[in-house]
Motif scaffolding. Sequence first.
Motif, mmCIF file in Angstrom:
data_model
loop_
_atom_site.group_PDB
_atom_site.id
_atom_site.type_symbol
_atom_site.label_atom_id
_atom_site.label_comp_id
_atom_site.label_asym_id
_atom_site.label_seq_id
_atom_site.Cartn_x
_atom_site.Cartn_y
_atom_site.Cartn_z
ATOM 1 N N ILE A 10 0.844 -1.196 0.000
ATOM 2 C CA ILE A 10 0.000 0.000 0.000
ATOM 3 C C ILE A 10 0.880 1.246 0.000
ATOM 4 O O ILE A 10 2.070 1.189 0.310
ATOM 5 C CB ILE A 10 -0.950 0.027 1.217
ATOM 6 N N GLY A 11 0.275 2.358 -0.301
ATOM 7 C CA GLY A 11 0.946 3.645 -0.332
ATOM 8 C C GLY A 11 0.202 4.542 -1.299
ATOM 9 O O GLY A 11 -0.656 4.079 -2.056
ATOM 10 N N LEU A 12 0.546 5.795 -1.285
ATOM 11 C CA LEU A 12 -0.094 6.727 -2.203
ATOM 12 C C LEU A 12 0.436 6.532 -3.615
ATOM 13 O O LEU A 12 1.505 5.934 -3.818
ATOM 14 C CB LEU A 12 0.141 8.162 -1.735
ATOM 15 N N MET A 13 -0.319 7.041 -4.589
ATOM 16 C CA MET A 13 0.105 6.878 -5.976
ATOM 17 C C MET A 13 1.484 7.498 -6.177
ATOM 18 O O MET A 13 1.764 8.597 -5.717
ATOM 19 C CB MET A 13 -0.923 7.473 -6.933
ATOM 20 N N GLY A 14 2.335 6.711 -6.818
ATOM 21 C CA GLY A 14 3.693 7.151 -7.075
ATOM 22 C C GLY A 14 4.722 6.652 -6.078
ATOM 23 O O GLY A 14 5.919 6.872 -6.247
ATOM 24 N N ALA A 15 4.286 5.943 -5.046
ATOM 25 C CA ALA A 15 5.210 5.480 -4.012
ATOM 26 C C ALA A 15 6.056 4.289 -4.461
ATOM 27 O O ALA A 15 7.087 4.008 -3.865
ATOM 28 C CB ALA A 15 4.449 5.117 -2.736
ATOM 29 N N GLY A 16 5.615 3.575 -5.494
ATOM 30 C CA GLY A 16 6.368 2.435 -5.991
ATOM 31 C C GLY A 16 5.706 1.093 -5.749
ATOM 32 O O GLY A 16 6.363 0.055 -5.795
ATOM 33 N N LYS A 17 4.392 1.088 -5.515
ATOM 34 C CA LYS A 17 3.684 -0.156 -5.197
ATOM 35 C C LYS A 17 3.807 -1.205 -6.302
ATOM 36 O O LYS A 17 4.069 -2.374 -6.018
ATOM 37 C CB LYS A 17 2.200 0.139 -4.936
ATOM 38 N N VAL A 101 2.425 -4.058 3.599
ATOM 39 C CA VAL A 101 3.669 -3.311 3.465
ATOM 40 C C VAL A 101 3.332 -1.904 3.006
ATOM 41 O O VAL A 101 2.798 -1.709 1.917
ATOM 42 C CB VAL A 101 4.595 -3.994 2.428
ATOM 43 N N TRP A 102 3.658 -0.915 3.840
ATOM 44 C CA TRP A 102 3.360 0.496 3.531
ATOM 45 C C TRP A 102 4.601 1.166 2.964
ATOM 46 O O TRP A 102 5.643 1.220 3.621
ATOM 47 C CB TRP A 102 2.899 1.207 4.787
ATOM 48 N N LEU A 103 4.466 1.688 1.748
ATOM 49 C CA LEU A 103 5.501 2.509 1.144
ATOM 50 C C LEU A 103 5.128 3.961 1.408
ATOM 51 O O LEU A 103 4.262 4.531 0.743
ATOM 52 C CB LEU A 103 5.598 2.253 -0.362
ATOM 53 N N ASP A 104 5.751 4.536 2.406
ATOM 54 C CA ASP A 104 5.485 5.917 2.782
ATOM 55 C C ASP A 104 6.422 6.817 1.995
ATOM 56 O O ASP A 104 7.561 6.439 1.714
ATOM 57 C CB ASP A 104 5.706 6.100 4.286
ATOM 58 N N ALA A 105 5.963 7.977 1.626
ATOM 59 C CA ALA A 105 6.786 8.910 0.854
ATOM 60 C C ALA A 105 6.318 10.332 1.122
ATOM 61 O O ALA A 105 5.162 10.563 1.465
ATOM 62 C CB ALA A 105 6.686 8.601 -0.629
ATOM 63 N N THR A 106 7.230 11.254 0.930
ATOM 64 C CA THR A 106 6.890 12.651 1.126
ATOM 65 C C THR A 106 5.980 13.131 -0.006
ATOM 66 O O THR A 106 6.063 12.625 -1.130
ATOM 67 C CB THR A 106 8.149 13.535 1.140
ATOM 68 N N PRO A 107 5.134 14.103 0.271
ATOM 69 C CA PRO A 107 4.300 14.656 -0.795
ATOM 70 C C PRO A 107 5.130 15.196 -1.968
ATOM 71 O O PRO A 107 4.707 15.086 -3.124
ATOM 72 C CB PRO A 107 3.523 15.773 -0.090
ATOM 73 N N GLU A 108 6.306 15.743 -1.695
ATOM 74 C CA GLU A 108 7.143 16.284 -2.772
ATOM 75 C C GLU A 108 7.584 15.177 -3.734
ATOM 76 O O GLU A 108 7.539 15.337 -4.958
ATOM 77 C CB GLU A 108 8.363 17.009 -2.185
ATOM 78 N N PHE A 109 8.004 14.042 -3.177
ATOM 79 C CA PHE A 109 8.395 12.897 -3.999
ATOM 80 C C PHE A 109 7.203 12.402 -4.817
ATOM 81 O O PHE A 109 7.313 12.154 -6.026
ATOM 82 C CB PHE A 109 8.932 11.781 -3.091
ATOM 83 N N LEU A 110 6.059 12.259 -4.161
ATOM 84 C CA LEU A 110 4.867 11.754 -4.832
ATOM 85 C C LEU A 110 4.395 12.703 -5.931
ATOM 86 O O LEU A 110 3.964 12.257 -7.001
ATOM 87 C CB LEU A 110 3.752 11.533 -3.815
ATOM 88 N N ALA A 111 4.478 14.008 -5.682
ATOM 89 C CA ALA A 111 4.035 14.990 -6.675
ATOM 90 C C ALA A 111 4.816 14.841 -7.979
ATOM 91 O O ALA A 111 4.234 14.935 -9.070
ATOM 92 C CB ALA A 111 4.179 16.403 -6.118
ATOM 93 N N GLU A 112 6.111 14.592 -7.876
ATOM 94 C CA GLU A 112 6.919 14.394 -9.086
ATOM 95 C C GLU A 112 6.459 13.153 -9.848
ATOM 96 O O GLU A 112 6.417 13.154 -11.075
ATOM 97 C CB GLU A 112 8.403 14.287 -8.725
ATOM 98 N N LYS A 113 6.110 12.112 -9.135
ATOM 99 C CA LYS A 113 5.632 10.876 -9.769
ATOM 100 C C LYS A 113 4.250 11.077 -10.383
ATOM 101 O O LYS A 113 3.959 10.550 -11.453
ATOM 102 C CB LYS A 113 5.591 9.729 -8.752
ATOM 103 N N ILE A 114 3.399 11.826 -9.700
ATOM 104 C CA ILE A 114 2.051 12.097 -10.226
ATOM 105 C C ILE A 114 2.161 12.877 -11.534
ATOM 106 O O ILE A 114 1.463 12.577 -12.507
ATOM 107 C CB ILE A 114 1.196 12.858 -9.185
ATOM 108 N N LYS A 115 3.047 13.862 -11.573
ATOM 109 C CA LYS A 115 3.243 14.660 -12.793
ATOM 110 C C LYS A 115 3.717 13.809 -13.957
ATOM 111 O O LYS A 115 3.377 14.074 -15.102
ATOM 112 C CB LYS A 115 4.299 15.742 -12.550
ATOM 113 N N ALA A 116 4.510 12.797 -13.658
ATOM 114 C CA ALA A 116 5.183 12.030 -14.702
ATOM 115 C C ALA A 116 4.291 11.023 -15.416
ATOM 116 O O ALA A 116 4.638 10.570 -16.500
ATOM 117 C CB ALA A 116 6.397 11.307 -14.113
#
Length: 173
Positions: A10-17, A101-116
């Motif tokens: 689990i994790g937010l979109m872009g965390a690497g799930k 398994v939780w893949l936690d990530a900062t919003p800044e990291f996730l934002a770059e993945k969301i944009k991509a």
Amino acid sequence: MTADIPIVVIGLMGAGKTSVSRLLGEALGRPVRDSDEYLQQRYGATAAEIAAGDGAEVLHAREAAHLREALAERPAPVIAAAASVLDDPRSRAELKPALVVWLDATPEFLAEKIKARSHRPRFGKEPLALASELHERRAASFAEVADLRFQRPEMSKHEVARAVLDHLKASAT
């Protein structure tokens, strides 16, 4: 940890799930069930397209259905689950027998993945605002269900997979 217990990443979109789930599935010889692939195969649309066309509620209901179906499969798969499933108390309860398994990530990291990647829904928000809002809203639910938590990108996807495999090996002895 036996092979009949699902592993849910689990994790937010872009965390690497998806990537971590594939690494684990390959290492363990288990099938991988990914929410994004499920949506594309079952409905012929990405999460972003479903959210735009049918709304967030429909998207989240379909993501919860994916989780329920995957949890019931045998042999037990590795599941890359959409973060939205944690908004539903029933889905959180259904995760109890799984290794989560939780893949936690900062919003800044996730934002770059969301944009991509265009398949990720933005719900009319800028990527950083969306990632920040989702992290704030879902962090407590992630913490409630997670058996293991890893910080991304501090740990690479390969390092996370290795740590999960080490955990499984240690718990089997």
